[in-house]
Scaffold this motif. Sequence first.
Motif, PDB file in Angstrom:
ATOM      1  N   ARG A   1       0.996  -1.380  -0.088  1.00  0.00           N
ATOM      2  CA  ARG A   1       0.152  -0.162   0.497  1.00  0.00           C
ATOM      3  C   ARG A   1       1.177   1.444  -0.103  1.00  0.00           C
ATOM      4  NH1 ARG A   1      -2.029  -0.468   6.171  1.00  0.00           N
ATOM      5  NH2 ARG A   1      -1.166  -0.726   7.269  1.00  0.00           N
ATOM      6  N   ASN A   2       1.761   1.548   0.632  1.00  0.00           N
ATOM      7  CA  ASN A   2       3.063   2.166   0.918  1.00  0.00           C
ATOM      8  C   ASN A   2       3.759   2.549  -1.121  1.00  0.00           C
ATOM      9  OD1 ASN A   2       1.996   3.013   2.759  1.00  0.00           O
ATOM     10  ND2 ASN A   2       3.464   1.401   3.550  1.00  0.00           N
TER      11      ASN A   2
ATOM     12  N   SER B   1       0.539   5.955  -8.610  1.00  0.00           N
ATOM     13  CA  SER B   1      -0.592   6.476  -8.043  1.00  0.00           C
ATOM     14  C   SER B   1      -0.886   4.840  -7.185  1.00  0.00           C
ATOM     15  CB  SER B   1      -2.223   5.629  -8.648  1.00  0.00           C
ATOM     16  OG  SER B   1      -2.875   6.735  -9.275  1.00  0.00           O
TER      17      SER B   1
ATOM     18  N   PRO C   1      -2.435   2.242  -3.773  1.00  0.00           N
ATOM     19  CA  PRO C   1      -3.227   1.120  -4.166  1.00  0.00           C
ATOM     20  C   PRO C   1      -4.489   1.828  -3.455  1.00  0.00           C
ATOM     21  CG  PRO C   1      -1.654   0.565  -3.857  1.00  0.00           C
ATOM     22  CD  PRO C   1      -1.105   1.814  -3.804  1.00  0.00           C
ATOM     23  N   HIS C   2      -5.103   2.428  -2.550  1.00  0.00           N
ATOM     24  CA  HIS C   2      -5.976   3.009  -2.025  1.00  0.00           C
ATOM     25  C   HIS C   2      -6.514   3.742  -3.207  1.00  0.00           C
ATOM     26  CE1 HIS C   2      -3.827   6.358  -0.906  1.00  0.00           C
ATOM     27  NE2 HIS C   2      -4.523   7.003  -0.785  1.00  0.00           N
ATOM     28  N   GLN C   3      -5.826   4.378  -4.096  1.00  0.00           N
ATOM     29  CA  GLN C   3      -6.597   5.061  -5.187  1.00  0.00           C
ATOM     30  C   GLN C   3      -7.097   4.676  -6.272  1.00  0.00           C
ATOM     31  OE1 GLN C   3      -2.863   7.402  -5.043  1.00  0.00           O
ATOM     32  NE2 GLN C   3      -3.809   9.111  -4.384  1.00  0.00           N
TER      33      GLN C   3
ATOM     34  N   SER D   1      -9.267   1.628  -8.018  1.00  0.00           N
ATOM     35  CA  SER D   1     -10.894   0.665  -8.258  1.00  0.00           C
ATOM     36  C   SER D   1     -10.866  -0.692  -7.797  1.00  0.00           C
ATOM     37  CB  SER D   1     -11.707   0.699  -8.869  1.00  0.00           C
ATOM     38  OG  SER D   1     -10.670   0.097 -10.511  1.00  0.00           O
ATOM     39  N   ARG D   2     -11.068  -1.905  -7.669  1.00  0.00           N
ATOM     40  CA  ARG D   2     -10.892  -3.391  -7.238  1.00  0.00           C
ATOM     41  C   ARG D   2     -10.342  -4.381  -8.741  1.00  0.00           C
ATOM     42  NH1 ARG D   2     -14.167  -7.871  -4.362  1.00  0.00           N
ATOM     43  NH2 ARG D   2     -12.587  -9.588  -4.883  1.00  0.00           N
TER      44      ARG D   2
ATOM     45  N   LYS E   1      -6.592  -2.654  -9.637  1.00  0.00           N
ATOM     46  CA  LYS E   1      -6.102  -3.148  -8.757  1.00  0.00           C
ATOM     47  C   LYS E   1      -6.084  -4.782  -9.340  1.00  0.00           C
ATOM     48  CE  LYS E   1      -7.528  -1.505  -4.665  1.00  0.00           C
ATOM     49  NZ  LYS E   1      -7.614  -1.748  -3.247  1.00  0.00           N
TER      50      LYS E   1
END
Length: 212
Positions: free
Chosen positions: A96-97, A135, A137-139, A141-142, A145
């Motif tokens: 995620r980072n 970007s 990952p939290h930005q 859509s599924r 990803k």
Amino acid sequence: MADIVLSSTQLSYQYPQGTNLSFPDIRVQGGLHCLLLGDSGKGKTTLLHLLSGFSAPTTGEVRLMDQSLYALRGSSLDAFRAKNLGFIFQEAHLLRNLTVAENIMLAQNLAKNPVDEAEVMHVLEQLQLGEKANSLPHQLSRGQKQRVAIARAVINRPALLLADEPTASLDDNNTALVLKLLFDIAGNYGSTLLIATHDKRIKDQFTNSYQL
């Protein structure tokens, strides 16, 4: 006749204080995409983990590109797997980072390949993700990803591309789109697909299948 990319013999797995699973022998020929079909609870994910060296079997052998997978250990196994096998999990498991591009470059590092930013961008463009390279990952859509996970799996041009239930939660239209994407990207990168699923809708797309 094309080379055998992956083969397994007499694989079984004993869960601690639990079920003992035995699996059919698998042979995946280069260029001949293959399906592992079975209902939930039949051990499809367990078999994929055995075939990729993420788990060790109770009995049996797996050979990837004619290398005995369980003869390798530690960093040698990690590097060999990263170079020759791409794994598309049910969940993307992106760090995620790290940005989208950095998540994919990490796969190049694990395979001990030079980081090739141009190739990363090329893969992302093919998957219509070029504008998402920076970007997090939290930005995403599924669906985005999922495509990043596919990009990460193919960046090292692996001989074998494993996918765990890639269409299970999709409607008919999106199932067709994802299958086409997997077939196209495997063709572009010279990879052979092995898909594990309980989704009987896709069975007719494969000439080579195993029932669990």
